[in-house]
Design a protein around this motif. Structure first.
Motif, PDB file in Angstrom:
ATOM      1  N   PHE A 152       0.017  -1.063  -0.911  1.00 45.77           N
ATOM      2  CA  PHE A 152       1.330  -1.012  -0.273  1.00 45.77           C
ATOM      3  C   PHE A 152       2.177   0.132  -0.763  1.00 45.77           C
ATOM      4  O   PHE A 152       2.818   0.838  -0.001  1.00 45.77           O
ATOM      5  CB  PHE A 152       2.071  -2.323  -0.498  1.00 45.77           C
ATOM      6  CG  PHE A 152       1.750  -3.267   0.567  1.00 45.77           C
ATOM      7  CD1 PHE A 152       2.405  -3.170   1.776  1.00 45.77           C
ATOM      8  CD2 PHE A 152       0.742  -4.182   0.419  1.00 45.77           C
ATOM      9  CE1 PHE A 152       2.056  -3.998   2.799  1.00 45.77           C
ATOM     10  CE2 PHE A 152       0.388  -5.001   1.436  1.00 45.77           C
ATOM     11  CZ  PHE A 152       1.045  -4.926   2.640  1.00 45.77           C
ATOM     12  N   SER A 153       2.180   0.260  -2.063  1.00 46.38           N
ATOM     13  CA  SER A 153       2.960   1.323  -2.664  1.00 46.38           C
ATOM     14  C   SER A 153       2.494   2.670  -2.112  1.00 46.38           C
ATOM     15  O   SER A 153       3.296   3.544  -1.774  1.00 46.38           O
ATOM     16  CB  SER A 153       2.782   1.245  -4.174  1.00 46.38           C
ATOM     17  OG  SER A 153       3.318   2.346  -4.779  1.00 46.38           O
ATOM     18  N   PHE A 154       1.200   2.813  -1.969  1.00 44.94           N
ATOM     19  CA  PHE A 154       0.649   4.050  -1.427  1.00 44.94           C
ATOM     20  C   PHE A 154       1.098   4.261   0.020  1.00 44.94           C
ATOM     21  O   PHE A 154       1.570   5.329   0.396  1.00 44.94           O
ATOM     22  CB  PHE A 154      -0.877   4.035  -1.505  1.00 44.94           C
ATOM     23  CG  PHE A 154      -1.503   5.287  -0.960  1.00 44.94           C
ATOM     24  CD1 PHE A 154      -1.702   6.383  -1.779  1.00 44.94           C
ATOM     25  CD2 PHE A 154      -1.859   5.382   0.378  1.00 44.94           C
ATOM     26  CE1 PHE A 154      -2.256   7.550  -1.270  1.00 44.94           C
ATOM     27  CE2 PHE A 154      -2.410   6.539   0.895  1.00 44.94           C
ATOM     28  CZ  PHE A 154      -2.610   7.624   0.064  1.00 44.94           C
ATOM     29  N   ILE A 155       0.970   3.209   0.825  1.00 45.99           N
ATOM     30  CA  ILE A 155       1.314   3.339   2.244  1.00 45.99           C
ATOM     31  C   ILE A 155       2.780   3.712   2.411  1.00 45.99           C
ATOM     32  O   ILE A 155       3.137   4.630   3.141  1.00 45.99           O
ATOM     33  CB  ILE A 155       1.008   2.035   3.018  1.00 45.99           C
ATOM     34  CG1 ILE A 155      -0.506   1.806   3.089  1.00 45.99           C
ATOM     35  CG2 ILE A 155       1.592   2.080   4.422  1.00 45.99           C
ATOM     36  CD1 ILE A 155      -0.914   0.526   3.795  1.00 45.99           C
ATOM     37  N   PHE A 156       3.662   3.005   1.704  1.00 46.12           N
ATOM     38  CA  PHE A 156       5.092   3.283   1.846  1.00 46.12           C
ATOM     39  C   PHE A 156       5.422   4.706   1.400  1.00 46.12           C
ATOM     40  O   PHE A 156       6.234   5.386   2.016  1.00 46.12           O
ATOM     41  CB  PHE A 156       5.925   2.279   1.047  1.00 46.12           C
ATOM     42  CG  PHE A 156       6.115   0.972   1.767  1.00 46.12           C
ATOM     43  CD1 PHE A 156       6.739   0.943   3.001  1.00 46.12           C
ATOM     44  CD2 PHE A 156       5.665  -0.216   1.218  1.00 46.12           C
ATOM     45  CE1 PHE A 156       6.911  -0.262   3.675  1.00 46.12           C
ATOM     46  CE2 PHE A 156       5.830  -1.420   1.888  1.00 46.12           C
ATOM     47  CZ  PHE A 156       6.457  -1.447   3.116  1.00 46.12           C
ATOM     48  N   LEU A 203      -3.500  -5.544  15.439  1.00 51.51           N
ATOM     49  CA  LEU A 203      -2.097  -5.798  15.123  1.00 51.51           C
ATOM     50  C   LEU A 203      -1.666  -5.098  13.837  1.00 51.51           C
ATOM     51  O   LEU A 203      -0.494  -4.803  13.632  1.00 51.51           O
ATOM     52  CB  LEU A 203      -1.851  -7.304  14.983  1.00 51.51           C
ATOM     53  CG  LEU A 203      -1.809  -8.096  16.285  1.00 51.51           C
ATOM     54  CD1 LEU A 203      -1.746  -9.582  16.008  1.00 51.51           C
ATOM     55  CD2 LEU A 203      -0.627  -7.673  17.142  1.00 51.51           C
ATOM     56  N   VAL A 204      -2.634  -4.860  12.973  1.00 54.43           N
ATOM     57  CA  VAL A 204      -2.306  -4.213  11.704  1.00 54.43           C
ATOM     58  C   VAL A 204      -1.886  -2.766  11.913  1.00 54.43           C
ATOM     59  O   VAL A 204      -1.058  -2.230  11.173  1.00 54.43           O
ATOM     60  CB  VAL A 204      -3.542  -4.297  10.770  1.00 54.43           C
ATOM     61  CG1 VAL A 204      -3.394  -3.372   9.592  1.00 54.43           C
ATOM     62  CG2 VAL A 204      -3.746  -5.727  10.320  1.00 54.43           C
ATOM     63  N   VAL A 227      -3.547   6.085   6.253  1.00 55.76           N
ATOM     64  CA  VAL A 227      -2.832   4.816   6.091  1.00 55.76           C
ATOM     65  C   VAL A 227      -3.446   3.718   6.939  1.00 55.76           C
ATOM     66  O   VAL A 227      -3.475   2.556   6.538  1.00 55.76           O
ATOM     67  CB  VAL A 227      -1.319   4.893   6.403  1.00 55.76           C
ATOM     68  CG1 VAL A 227      -0.588   5.505   5.255  1.00 55.76           C
ATOM     69  CG2 VAL A 227      -1.017   5.587   7.683  1.00 55.76           C
ATOM     70  N   LEU A 228      -3.960   4.087   8.092  1.00 51.47           N
ATOM     71  CA  LEU A 228      -4.575   3.049   8.923  1.00 51.47           C
ATOM     72  C   LEU A 228      -5.818   2.500   8.237  1.00 51.47           C
ATOM     73  O   LEU A 228      -6.064   1.289   8.250  1.00 51.47           O
ATOM     74  CB  LEU A 228      -4.931   3.611  10.306  1.00 51.47           C
ATOM     75  CG  LEU A 228      -3.744   3.975  11.186  1.00 51.47           C
ATOM     76  CD1 LEU A 228      -4.191   4.255  12.609  1.00 51.47           C
ATOM     77  CD2 LEU A 228      -2.676   2.895  11.181  1.00 51.47           C
ATOM     78  N   ILE A 229      -6.579   3.375   7.624  1.00 47.41           N
ATOM     79  CA  ILE A 229      -7.767   2.905   6.910  1.00 47.41           C
ATOM     80  C   ILE A 229      -7.367   1.948   5.781  1.00 47.41           C
ATOM     81  O   ILE A 229      -7.903   0.847   5.645  1.00 47.41           O
ATOM     82  CB  ILE A 229      -8.556   4.109   6.357  1.00 47.41           C
ATOM     83  CG1 ILE A 229      -9.161   4.893   7.526  1.00 47.41           C
ATOM     84  CG2 ILE A 229      -9.652   3.640   5.399  1.00 47.41           C
ATOM     85  CD1 ILE A 229      -9.815   6.187   7.135  1.00 47.41           C
ATOM     86  N   PHE A 230      -6.377   2.379   5.011  1.00 48.18           N
ATOM     87  CA  PHE A 230      -5.906   1.512   3.933  1.00 48.18           C
ATOM     88  C   PHE A 230      -5.396   0.181   4.463  1.00 48.18           C
ATOM     89  O   PHE A 230      -5.669  -0.871   3.900  1.00 48.18           O
ATOM     90  CB  PHE A 230      -4.787   2.201   3.142  1.00 48.18           C
ATOM     91  CG  PHE A 230      -5.288   2.987   1.983  1.00 48.18           C
ATOM     92  CD1 PHE A 230      -5.812   2.320   0.877  1.00 48.18           C
ATOM     93  CD2 PHE A 230      -5.245   4.362   1.976  1.00 48.18           C
ATOM     94  CE1 PHE A 230      -6.291   3.033  -0.203  1.00 48.18           C
ATOM     95  CE2 PHE A 230      -5.721   5.088   0.902  1.00 48.18           C
ATOM     96  CZ  PHE A 230      -6.247   4.425  -0.187  1.00 48.18           C
ATOM     97  N   ALA A 231      -4.644   0.252   5.561  1.00 46.37           N
ATOM     98  CA  ALA A 231      -4.074  -0.967   6.109  1.00 46.37           C
ATOM     99  C   ALA A 231      -5.167  -1.911   6.579  1.00 46.37           C
ATOM    100  O   ALA A 231      -5.081  -3.128   6.388  1.00 46.37           O
ATOM    101  CB  ALA A 231      -3.135  -0.628   7.261  1.00 46.37           C
ATOM    102  N   LEU A 232      -6.220  -1.340   7.176  1.00 46.61           N
ATOM    103  CA  LEU A 232      -7.311  -2.202   7.650  1.00 46.61           C
ATOM    104  C   LEU A 232      -8.027  -2.847   6.465  1.00 46.61           C
ATOM    105  O   LEU A 232      -8.390  -4.022   6.505  1.00 46.61           O
ATOM    106  CB  LEU A 232      -8.292  -1.395   8.506  1.00 46.61           C
ATOM    107  CG  LEU A 232      -7.754  -1.023   9.892  1.00 46.61           C
ATOM    108  CD1 LEU A 232      -8.718  -0.119  10.632  1.00 46.61           C
ATOM    109  CD2 LEU A 232      -7.457  -2.273  10.717  1.00 46.61           C
ATOM    110  N   ILE A 233      -8.193  -2.073   5.390  1.00 40.89           N
ATOM    111  CA  ILE A 233      -8.825  -2.632   4.196  1.00 40.89           C
ATOM    112  C   ILE A 233      -8.015  -3.815   3.675  1.00 40.89           C
ATOM    113  O   ILE A 233      -8.550  -4.850   3.293  1.00 40.89           O
ATOM    114  CB  ILE A 233      -8.938  -1.553   3.091  1.00 40.89           C
ATOM    115  CG1 ILE A 233      -9.937  -0.479   3.512  1.00 40.89           C
ATOM    116  CG2 ILE A 233      -9.366  -2.191   1.761  1.00 40.89           C
ATOM    117  CD1 ILE A 233      -9.993   0.693   2.566  1.00 40.89           C
ATOM    118  N   ALA A 234      -6.692  -3.634   3.675  1.00 41.95           N
ATOM    119  CA  ALA A 234      -5.838  -4.669   3.109  1.00 41.95           C
ATOM    120  C   ALA A 234      -5.301  -5.619   4.164  1.00 41.95           C
ATOM    121  O   ALA A 234      -4.349  -6.348   3.913  1.00 41.95           O
ATOM    122  CB  ALA A 234      -4.678  -4.014   2.371  1.00 41.95           C
TER     123      ALA A 234
END
Lengths: 272, 447, 288
Positions: free
Chosen positions: A199-203, C110-111, A251-258
């Motif tokens: 999260f910290s990374f994405i933000f 959705l993510v 960020v999308l890759i990270f978001a999908l991972i998390a």
């Protein structure tokens, strides 16, 4: 139980939801493969001969590559710093009893809510006085204002979930709090720590306003770079979309991972 | 690639030739720059043709002098903020890029060095062929001067011109462009606005475009002005109101949402053949006549801006380059060498060829230029007789332009009447001027 | 249950974080407070002078500031109900049994919106909502809607993107709430009534409330912070139609360069944020 008609509806609606979420990305990527002439065609064309020129130009001629590296360096550094500072604090908030805990807690939350413009004004003047404008470290520090609360939030929550008898036992054997945190709780809290790091990374990666005001060239971040293509004189849409794609993919890759923990992270642990 | 290489070689040849020419005075760029080889100078550039032109010529300069020019590109809308933040922070910029409305601000803050100061401090780097008198005096004073002191040399130079689509006008039965604004609205407007096409587009987006291109453009030709002699608002005068109301009327012949039109949209509308006439900066000439970016390249003609009751008052705008005070001694010298080179007589021809617009009178001496560059006659005319205070040139402009932008757009959207809007701008503008000390005699009522 | 520890230990654990956050979070605010009491213009640094509360007076009596504030809450008031309604719909849809693969795909999709860089959303908006070559008008059957140049349409466009980006967030939060409902309770309820509304209202709602409160708090805070997406999409235009509070402060501080006035605006915004946060958190984080 479910009738076939309602099942059909469900499929239609689900596909609609997926399409609505994904379509803008599809459009972003295809536009990034268009030449300016094709991008400006009205009505827009869906089938065309793709070109990678926009990526080549953006990355190597306009210096987007360097801003991506800047963003990466800054986001990783601020995340590490937030973890180093935040994890012990989270442990204290989860395990210790002390006066003013509630106020401290509240103060941490408020930091997540403060509009960045409130901090950007004075931070600019301070950085100017200290000669810290256009330096990576400046962004690394100011990003703590939102990263530290996130880390503290998620990790506190995680520490709370660890059964208390584990450290009780260790304490009876004479271990210090420091040892208990490191040896017993930290390994168990790793999932939460990883989520908070993502999260910290994405933000940090997504941040624009501070990057726009506190950097100029040396430490310029990728979002600030994308914005600087928007000259009233001529809008190179393909190049702007190519840069956008490059920014968004990590960020999308990270978001999908998390993705499983995303909700918990965004609500700072309020929703499990 | 080949072409680029060829041009580069010819540029070097040009410099060498100039060097040889200057040799007779005992001065050459190479020798003058020798002590500063290895110096890097930082400058903000915009994403516009004049800058691309000089960037293409830059390798020749760097090779000749050993000076490295570090170009930081910004959109116009960010350029002022970027530079102000850099100067107040004592940052890295060694050259200031100055829009004519910024010069008072930059000069009063002592962020830029007067040309005479450079001449006194570094006599050996002044090109004997500098010839300041060769710049159009109006342009030099407006873009580079403040309170009788010259700071910057005109670099990216504009004048407002009327671009019109000859084919569309002919089709509607006109054999030339309108002479006056009234004619444009009353005769050309109805005849050319139909079938999704519009007679005119006036870029009016809420940024400098609103105040400089839209608001000011209807003020002057109708005899209006921002301020009267006492430095009070003149926006509610009969003449100013006539101009502002004219703009409201004219909007029926412009595309919808004109308040969101910046230069890009306006020029693009013209280049796609959707709009018959625009009043735009000379710098867009290369865009509208190039078949790559324009569908109407063959139909483009240029005329001076229309006249109003108070005469022809075309928009004037442009940028000069000046040495920044915060640069160290070597950087100042190197910065000057670059500025002097970029705006030199010797390079004016190539600059023009590559899409720049030099402000050197000698560059336009050749009559045949008008055939290749249709904008030249109108441009030269406007520089001989323009309104240097087209937008008030004072240190407070950055604040005042924000006020004009906000209420000017509200007027156009019909959220306030022209009178109410003018009243709001006037009150707020006078507050700024009051705080600056114009009314208690602290500051002279200059400009 | 919990430990009492020595002052030293406490300081060792909490000190660095508190110090760090104080340095970057509080020191600037104090400086902003100082600036807000001065005439402080970046282009007139020679003229800095103490003027007491004059900047605050200007802000409080300036209609433009309150219009921007009103606009900000109007956006919240229109976008948030849409997000909750649509989000609830999607959550209920995903909560249905069956179609596992499609639902997993939907959940992953959705993510994407909520992780997207906000500035990029604005840039995408510029491309997709252009009146002439934008795909939006094409998808609407060749409509000729002027999205960016018309005040109402521009506002609607901002709502669209805010809803696009944050409905998934609401949906996933509510979905998490729905899965907390014990299976046997829900089954029992379904035997009694066929009305989904009754089940929602009486069985599921109690489990959704914490999530809804979190959504309310975070969306309020984020709307007050909203800058990036609007900055890259409309820059607050046309006119002032989409000039929300953070954009306005940025304009005053870094375009008109009046740091004193902008600081006063920022301080007032901060006070409003803290009051709202206190109210919300009192309601919400009771357990702490």
């Amino acid at each position: 139980m479910t009738q076939p008609r309602s099942l059909l509806w469900q499929i239609v609606l689900l596909i609609l939801v997926i399409a609505l979420c994904v379509f803008p990305f599809y459009w972003m990527v295809t536009t990034s493969l268009k030449t300016q002439v094709v991008a400006l065609e009205a009505p827009p064309v869906w089938i065309f001969e793709p070109t990678l020129d926009n990526y080549r130009e953006a990355l190597f001629e306009d210096g987007v590559l360097r801003t991506l590296i800047n963003s990466l360096v800054i986001a990783v550094s601020t995340t590490l710093l937030a973890l180093v500072l935040g994890v012990p604090a989270a442990f204290a908030l989860a395990r210790f009893e002390f006066r003013g805990k509630k106020d401290l807690w509240f103060w941490f939350i408020t930091n997540r809510m403060v509009s960045p413009i409130v901090l950007a004004l004075p931070f600019f003047l301070i950085a100017r006085n200290l000669g810290l404008l256009d330096k990576h470290i400046t962004l690394v520090l100011i990003y703590l204002t939102f990263n530290l609360p996130i880390v503290i939030w998620i990790v506190t929550d995680q520490f709370r979930g660890i059964p208390y008898d584990l450290d009780e036992a260790a304490r009876l054997e004479g271990a210090s709090q420091w040892t208990i945190m490191r040896k017993i709780c930290l390994p168990l809290a790793m999932p939460g720590i990883a989520v908070s790091a993502i999260f910290s990374f994405i933000f940090s990666w997504n941040e624009l306003l501070f990057g726009l005001i506190l950097t100029r060239s040396e430490a310029k971040t990728a979002p600030a770079m994308a914005v600087s293509f928007m000259e009233g004189y001529n809008l190179p849409y393909g190049k702007i979309m190519a840069t956008s794609t490059l920014i968004v993919i990590p960020v999308l890759i990270f978001a999908l991972i998390a993705s499983k923990q995303l909700v918990r992270g965004l609500t700072m642990g309020a929703v499990k | 690639m080949k072409l680029r290489k060829l041009l580069c070689t010819s540029a070097i040849a040009g410099i060498v030739a100039t060097g040889a020419l200057a040799e007779s005075h005992g001065w050459s760029l190479k020798d003058a720059a020798a002590p500063y080889a290895g110096t890097t100078v930082d400058v903000v550039f915009l994403l516009r043709p004049g800058y691309e032109a000089i960037e293409a010529m830059l390798p020749a300069f760097e090779e000749e002098t050993g000076i490295k020019v570090n170009v930081i590109k910004h959109p116009y809308e960010n350029a002022l903020g970027e530079q102000v933040r850099d100067f107040v922070a004592g940052g890295d910029l060694d050259i200031a890029l100055i829009d004519l409305v910024w010069i008072g601000n930059f000069a009063e803050n002592e962020w830029i060095v007067p040309v005479d100061q450079i001449k006194a401090d570094y006599p050996e780097i002044i090109d004997p062929d500098l010839d300041m008198d060769d710049f159009f005096p109006l342009v030099l004073n407006a873009f580079g001067g403040w309170n009788d002191t010259i700071y910057g040399l005109p670099f990216d130079n504009y004048s407002g011109l009327m671009f019109y689509n000859r084919c569309m006008l002919e089709e509607a039965g006109f054999d030339g462009p309108p002479e006056t604004w009234e004619e444009l609205k009353d005769t050309y407007g109805p005849a050319l606005t139909k079938d999704g096409k519009y007679a005119f587009a006036l870029q009016s987006k809420r940024n400098e475009t609103q105040s400089a291109d839209s608001f000011a453009r209807v003020l002057w030709p109708f005899g209006g002005s921002f301020l009267n002699d006492e430095f009070r608002s003149n926006l509610n005068s009969e003449e100013s109101q006539a101009g502002l109301k004219f703009r409201q009327d004219l909007m029926q012949y412009m595309p919808d949402g004109i308040v969101a039109y910046d230069h890009a949209e306006t020029v693009n509308g013209f280049a796609q053949g959707d709009v018959a006439m625009i009043t735009e900066w000379s710098a867009f000439y290369s865009t509208v006549v190039s078949p790559d970016t324009s569908a109407v390249a063959d139909c483009v003609e240029i005329a001076p801006e229309p006249k109003g009751p108070a005469g022809r008052k075309p928009a004037l705008g442009g940028f000069s380059l000046a040495v920044a005070e915060q640069a160290d001694d070597d950087e100042k010298a190197a910065a000057w060498l670059f500025i002097q080179w970029a705006t030199s007589k010797a390079n004016a021809g190539e600059y023009l060829e590559r899409g720049g617009v030099p402000a050197r009178q000698s560059a336009y001496a050749d009559e045949s230029l008008a055939e290749t560059y249709k904008f030249v006659p109108a441009l030269v005319e406007s520089w001989q007789d323009g309104v240097p205070e087209f937008r008030p040139r004072f240190a407070e402009w950055p604040e005042i332009t924000e006020i004009v932008q906000e209420w000017g757009t509200k007027m156009m959207l019909g959220e306030v009447s022209t009178e109410e809007g003018a009243q709001e701008i006037g009150t707020r503008m006078e507050e700024v001027l009051e705080a600056a000390g114009y009314y208690d005699g602290e500051k002279p009522l200059a400009q | 249950m919990q430990n009492k520890v020595s002052r030293g230990t406490l300081l060792g654990f909490l000190g660095p974080a508190v110090l760090g956050l104080a340095l970057v979070g509080i020191a600037p605010l104090l400086y902003a407070l100082w600036t807000s009491l001065h005439f402080f213009n970046l282009t007139k640094l020679k003229k800095i002078e103490f003027i007491g509360l004059e900047n605050y007076w200007t802000v409080l009596t300036d209609g433009v500031f309150w219009q921007a504030m009103g606009r900000t809450f109007f956006l919240l008031g229109t976008a948030l109900p849409l997000q909750i309604a649509l989000g609830l719909g999607i959550a209920l849809l995903l909560h249905q049994p069956g179609l596992t693969l499609l639902k997993t795909l939907a959940r992953l999709s959705l993510v994407l919106p909520m992780a997207t860089t906000y500035a990029v959303v604005g840039l995408l908006g510029q491309v997709m909502f252009n009146q002439k070559f934008g795909v939006m008008n094409q998808l609407l059957g060749g409509a000729d809607i002027n999205w960016i140049g018309d005040p109402q349409n521009a506002f609607a466009m901002i709502i669209f993107w805010d809803v696009w980006q944050w409905t998934p967030f609401v949906a996933l939060v509510l979905l998490a709430g729905l899965t907390m409902v014990p299976g046997e309770v829900e089954e029992a309820a379904r035997l009694e009534t066929k009305s989904w509304w009754v089940i929602l209202r009486h069985v599921q709602l109690p489990f959704l409330l914490p999530g809804l409160t979190a959504v309310l708090i975070l969306r309020t805070a984020d709307t007050l912070k909203l800058f990036d997406m609007v900055f890259t999409l409309t820059r607050g235009g046309p006119g002032a139609a989409t000039e929300f509070i953070s954009l306005m402060i940025q304009r005053v501080g870094f375009r008109a360069f009046d740091q004193g006035l902008a600081s006063a605006q920022a301080v007032i915004l901060l006070i409003i944020t803290i009051i709202l946060a206190r109210i919300y958190i009192r309601v919400f984080y009771k357990e702490v």
